[in-house]
Design a protein around this motif. Sequence first.
Motif, short mmCIF file in Angstrom:
data_model
loop_
_atom_site.label_atom_id
_atom_site.label_comp_id
_atom_site.label_asym_id
_atom_site.label_seq_id
_atom_site.Cartn_x
_atom_site.Cartn_y
_atom_site.Cartn_z
N LEU A 135 81.19 59.81 66.04
CA LEU A 135 79.60 59.87 66.30
C LEU A 135 79.09 58.54 66.85
CD1 LEU A 135 76.76 61.44 65.72
CD2 LEU A 135 76.63 60.16 63.63
N ALA A 136 79.47 57.30 66.30
CA ALA A 136 79.24 56.03 66.59
C ALA A 136 79.93 55.04 65.72
CB ALA A 136 77.68 55.82 66.17
N ASP A 137 80.13 54.10 66.46
CA ASP A 137 80.65 52.67 65.61
C ASP A 137 79.77 52.33 64.35
OD1 ASP A 137 81.44 50.91 68.53
OD2 ASP A 137 82.41 52.39 67.52
N GLY A 138 80.28 52.28 63.41
CA GLY A 138 79.66 52.05 61.89
C GLY A 138 80.55 52.28 60.86
N GLU A 139 79.78 52.23 59.70
CA GLU A 139 80.65 52.66 58.32
C GLU A 139 79.69 53.13 57.46
OE1 GLU A 139 81.85 48.02 58.05
OE2 GLU A 139 82.24 48.99 56.22
N ASP A 140 80.09 53.65 56.34
CA ASP A 140 79.44 54.14 55.11
C ASP A 140 78.42 54.98 55.48
OD1 ASP A 140 79.47 50.66 53.44
OD2 ASP A 140 80.95 52.26 53.28
N PRO A 141 78.71 56.10 55.91
CA PRO A 141 77.43 56.97 56.23
C PRO A 141 76.99 57.60 54.99
CG PRO A 141 79.61 58.17 56.75
CD PRO A 141 79.85 56.70 56.20
N CYS A 142 75.65 58.12 54.94
CA CYS A 142 75.15 59.07 53.97
C CYS A 142 74.14 59.84 54.66
CB CYS A 142 74.52 58.19 52.86
SG CYS A 142 73.73 59.07 51.74
N TRP A 143 74.37 61.29 54.28
CA TRP A 143 73.34 62.15 55.02
C TRP A 143 71.86 62.10 54.10
CZ3 TRP A 143 74.51 65.55 58.83
CH2 TRP A 143 75.87 65.43 59.17
N ALA A 144 70.97 62.37 55.12
CA ALA A 144 69.58 62.59 54.79
C ALA A 144 69.32 63.86 54.13
CB ALA A 144 68.44 62.17 55.97
N ALA A 145 68.10 64.23 53.47
CA ALA A 145 68.15 65.60 52.83
C ALA A 145 67.76 66.58 53.86
CB ALA A 145 66.61 65.42 52.11
N ASP A 146 67.48 66.24 55.22
CA ASP A 146 67.01 67.07 56.03
C ASP A 146 68.36 67.53 56.76
OD1 ASP A 146 67.43 65.10 57.68
OD2 ASP A 146 65.54 65.17 58.76
#
Lengths: 382, 152
Positions: free
Chosen positions: A332-343
């Motif tokens: 998806l993208a550079d980064g870390e520690d993802p968390c989904w939103a409720a939607d």
Amino acid sequence: MFYRSQFQILVAVLLAGQGLAAPLEMPGELRKARIEMLPFEGSLGATAQQKVQEELLASGDYMIRESGGDAYKVSAVASGGKIRGTVAAASGKVLFTETYDHLSLRINVLQFCDEIHGAIFGRPGIGLTQIAFVSDAPGNKEIFMCDADGSNVRQITRDRATCASPSLRSDALLLAFTSYVSGYPDIYMIDLRTNARRRIVNAPGTNSGAAFSPDGQRLAMTMSFAGSPELYVTNPGGFGGHRLTNSPWGEASPAWSPDGKQLVFSANPTGRPQLFTMASTGGVPTPLATGYSHTTEPTWSPDGQHIAATVKIKGRKSIVITNLTTSQTHLLADGEDPCWAADGRHLVYVHEGKLIVHHILQGTTRTVISNLGHLAQPSWSR
Amino acid sequence: MNRLALLLLGFTMLEMTTSCKFLHRHELMAGRNEMYSYLGPGSDQVERGKFPKIIFAEDSAMLEEGEKRKLAPVGKFMRENPSARLLLAGFAGEEGTDEYNRVLGEQRAQVVRKFLLESGVSDAVMQTLSYGLDIPEGLDHNERSVQIGIVR
């Protein structure tokens, strides 16, 4: 007494060396909806209309049309402290009419927009949801919270010791987290209504990674008092502990499936951490191949179909999303520690210390917090 | 008779006080031994630096042969100082995300603990904790290692 079969592990490890990328597939409902804004009435009509329109456009989920044709119609009467909002389908059939009478225009607007989203997409919007996260702005890592758009930032802990791994209950009223204030990594619970705080886990060793189940009835976490980091599930008071794993592989970062029946977590059998899923009542862990050789910090989408995680490729961290039906993984993208939103349409994560919200389908990102030191480990309420 | 009773009572009391000092690891949710009540940053009860750091390869919690040799003096020290306690602090470098680093540090501390157990150090005199990537006050930045502190 390890996992289901050595063969499965071997396959997972072999697959891990190849980066399997594939186009992201999301359910067809996640397209922009056409909306026509009818002029808002009432003494605050113009202001309220402008704010509603800004919020709807910022969400990236709508196309606002001038008039006519195949569009949902949004109208309202706004005066005093209230908004009475109405949404009708293109046919004219009223989908709902609701009065919002909260403390501020902003909250009225956000709730109206959340319910517009609910009427059109079948799932409420996220305007009123909360994000908890770690920031080192005070000099050490403490827990903070903010609204979904990054406003209303407030500091939750003042431990003057490392705090980490926040987990919000779905309704954002309870927050579990790790703190070293005792000198050791222990797990605490704060009731955000009263600010009352209790230590709920202080077993010997390292206690961390607390994660609320979607129904708020259980906490998953890592504890090492039995001689190795293992997954446990307790009630939110820290009692009734039930051990789920038994291996030397350092199980970490448990996350729940939306129905609460499964956990996904990372474990490190070969020096290359990868994901496993398992029944949340205990059972045999099943490897989940992402195609990358270093995968950690998973998060399970609200529709149950996708797991996002962090992969490390040549020292750089990136977000991937794995489709559980097709087993395809998308970078998806550079980064870390993802968390989904409720939607299920947004993902929050950290990149270069900033909090980023990513609209998965539109492919747009918004830097939600950028001036609060180095951020980490966001947790998003429902 | 009275003297015998007193002696038995004395022995029982001695037994009770001694056994209270040790961790009861078989209890599922046992809390920390109060002897370790505050050994965190800033505590001057922990003597650090007496033993060399035990270094690990990236993403690994495997104790290598060269590092095992560094642990020989620890077993000897504990035999000569039976009242000492050890605090095994695990660290991780820029290896991964925060929670993964924290658990990796703990895996490393546990591996050192198990090696020391096999060399005769009692389980009851060792505790582990992990700092992950974080650097507690008073310590140097230490990547991929376990640091052994002494509590007397």
